[in-house]
Design a protein around this motif. Structure first.
Motif, PDB file in Angstrom:
ATOM      1  N   LEU A  37     -20.158 -13.708 -11.482  1.00 21.19           N
ATOM      2  CA  LEU A  37     -20.914 -14.961 -11.515  1.00 21.19           C
ATOM      3  C   LEU A  37     -19.981 -16.175 -11.626  1.00 21.19           C
ATOM      4  O   LEU A  37     -20.256 -17.231 -11.055  1.00 21.19           O
ATOM      5  CB  LEU A  37     -21.888 -14.942 -12.690  1.00 21.19           C
ATOM      6  CG  LEU A  37     -23.062 -13.965 -12.565  1.00 21.19           C
ATOM      7  CD1 LEU A  37     -23.872 -13.940 -13.857  1.00 21.19           C
ATOM      8  CD2 LEU A  37     -23.948 -14.338 -11.390  1.00 21.19           C
ATOM      9  N   THR A  38     -18.882 -16.010 -12.363  1.00 24.61           N
ATOM     10  CA  THR A  38     -17.923 -17.107 -12.491  1.00 24.61           C
ATOM     11  C   THR A  38     -17.301 -17.447 -11.141  1.00 24.61           C
ATOM     12  O   THR A  38     -17.163 -18.627 -10.776  1.00 24.61           O
ATOM     13  CB  THR A  38     -16.822 -16.740 -13.495  1.00 24.61           C
ATOM     14  OG1 THR A  38     -17.418 -16.484 -14.777  1.00 24.61           O
ATOM     15  CG2 THR A  38     -15.803 -17.863 -13.628  1.00 24.61           C
ATOM     16  N   SER A  82     -23.694 -13.126 -26.147  1.00 27.14           N
ATOM     17  CA  SER A  82     -23.901 -11.825 -25.506  1.00 27.14           C
ATOM     18  C   SER A  82     -24.632 -10.871 -26.438  1.00 27.14           C
ATOM     19  O   SER A  82     -25.549 -10.152 -26.025  1.00 27.14           O
ATOM     20  CB  SER A  82     -22.549 -11.232 -25.097  1.00 27.14           C
ATOM     21  OG  SER A  82     -21.897 -12.039 -24.146  1.00 27.14           O
ATOM     22  N   ALA A  83     -24.227 -10.859 -27.715  1.00 29.54           N
ATOM     23  CA  ALA A  83     -24.890  -9.968 -28.671  1.00 29.54           C
ATOM     24  C   ALA A  83     -26.357 -10.344 -28.848  1.00 29.54           C
ATOM     25  O   ALA A  83     -27.231  -9.480 -28.953  1.00 29.54           O
ATOM     26  CB  ALA A  83     -24.158 -10.015 -30.013  1.00 29.54           C
ATOM     27  N   ALA A 142     -20.698  -5.847 -18.940  1.00 27.84           N
ATOM     28  CA  ALA A 142     -21.261  -7.188 -18.825  1.00 27.84           C
ATOM     29  C   ALA A 142     -20.189  -8.200 -18.446  1.00 27.84           C
ATOM     30  O   ALA A 142     -20.461  -9.176 -17.746  1.00 27.84           O
ATOM     31  CB  ALA A 142     -21.926  -7.584 -20.145  1.00 27.84           C
ATOM     32  N   SER A 143     -18.952  -7.973 -18.893  1.00 32.89           N
ATOM     33  CA  SER A 143     -17.864  -8.890 -18.556  1.00 32.89           C
ATOM     34  C   SER A 143     -17.591  -8.904 -17.059  1.00 32.89           C
ATOM     35  O   SER A 143     -17.207  -9.938 -16.496  1.00 32.89           O
ATOM     36  CB  SER A 143     -16.592  -8.496 -19.318  1.00 32.89           C
ATOM     37  OG  SER A 143     -16.790  -8.621 -20.711  1.00 32.89           O
TER      38      SER A 143
END
Length: 336
Positions: free
Chosen positions: A222-223, A205-206, A215-216
């Motif tokens: 998406l998961t 992610s970084a 973002a999580s």
């Protein structure tokens, strides 16, 4: 019970553990794409350590057992990631590499050539309910749980500290701990693995420029979509491709400059950092963490009973006191 969790940036007080301890656990055992099929991803992920009964062992692929096709897939993924990142770091290098691996695997039918693939994943969301664990199971689960907790603690602390230093922001260990606890409760109720902050996902992610925890939420959406509709797409994904991605991420943890800086401060601490790295590589992460904790407590106790002492003298013409070594013409005060 899952094999391990994924990491949290441990409580602020835990950072009192010596810098060498953190640096020693940063060094991943990553040189092992060499096609042990299903073992490749696990070894790259866990640093080579896993539990067999009460023992922690090191499992490295032998050169003679290496599957050349599996190895080439892993090395190819590493090459694609590095190439895409060299072209433009804003591009999703890991996604490009994984999609390319899936395409090559499907077209060339790598599974038929002996390359281990993810295979079919049953679609659907996990069922929610209490774990089927009886009181009789608790005794046998205690030791593995403690081992997992140690791994999560060390992995998480390293991840939080390294990302915090690079990003220039503080890490609230207590708040992270609350989030970790809530996440593990949720994971237990859905039959998941122990949860932490994942070195691989955090650094991925970084690398792609994530700057917000929002973002999580995107990853969550998406998961869910993937679990419901997209699992067949991952069937031909080679496991060594996942190992390649994780190895690239793992090398991002290495900080050789930090070892040089530590050598300038205290060579004893440098020696302990190198010792910790050697134990993690040769024996396993749990053994390394245990040695870290014991040695850190020993050093704290030793420094507590033998504190640094210096004679303070008055700086001429002022009311300021400093060590006599820095003020050669300072005046000592009786009783101070």
């Amino acid at each position: 019970v899952g094999a391990r969790g994924e990491a949290w940036p441990g409580p602020a007080r835990a950072r009192r553990v010596s810098r060498w301890a953190e640096m020693g656990c940063e060094d991943p055992v990553a040189a092992l794409l060499a096609g042990r099929d299903a073992e490749a991803k696990r070894i790259a992920r866990d640093g080579g350590a896993h539990a067999e009964g009460d023992a922690t062992v090191m499992e490295l692929p032998l050169v003679g057992e290496t599957d050349l096709t599996t190895l080439l897939v892993g090395l190819g993924v590493i090459g694609v990631v590095l190439l895409v990142r060299r072209i433009d770091r804003r591009l999703p290098a890991y996604l490009v590499a994984v999609l390319a691996a899936i395409a090559v695997s499907a077209i060339a039918d790598l599974a038929a050539k002996g390359v281990a693939v993810v295979g079919m994943i049953e679609p659907g969301l996990p069922a929610v309910g209490l774990p089927a664990v009886s009181l009789a199971d608790l005794a046998s689960l205690a030791a593995p749980a403690i081992g997992i907790a140690l791994l999560v603690y060390a992995d998480s602390g390293v991840t939080g500290q390294v990302l915090g230093r690079r990003g220039g922001y503080p890490v609230d260990g207590y708040q992270e701990c609350l989030g970790l606890g809530a996440s593990n409760i949720g994971s237990a109720l859905t039959g998941g693995f122990p949860v932490n902050g994942s070195q691989s996902r955090s650094f991925t992610s970084a690398d792609v420029g994530v700057r917000s925890q929002l973002a999580s939420l995107g990853v969550l959406v998406l998961t869910v979509v993937t679990l419901l509709f997209l699992t067949p797409l991952f069937a031909p994904l080679p496991k060594s491709a996942l190992a390649g991605v994780i190895i690239v991420v793992a090398f991002g943890l290495l900080e050789p400059v930090a070892f040089r800086a530590l050598a300038q401060v205290d060579r004893k601490e440098l020696g302990l950092a190198l010792l910790t790295s050697a134990i993690v590589i040769a024996v396993g992460v749990i053994a390394g963490v245990l040695v870290i904790v014991v040695l850190s407590l020993f050093l704290v106790a030793l420094r507590a009973i033998q504190p640094h002492r210096m004679l303070l003298v008055r700086v001429p013409g002022t009311d300021t006191f400093r060590g006599e070594d820095s003020v050669p013409d300072g005046a000592a005060v009786a009783g101070l």
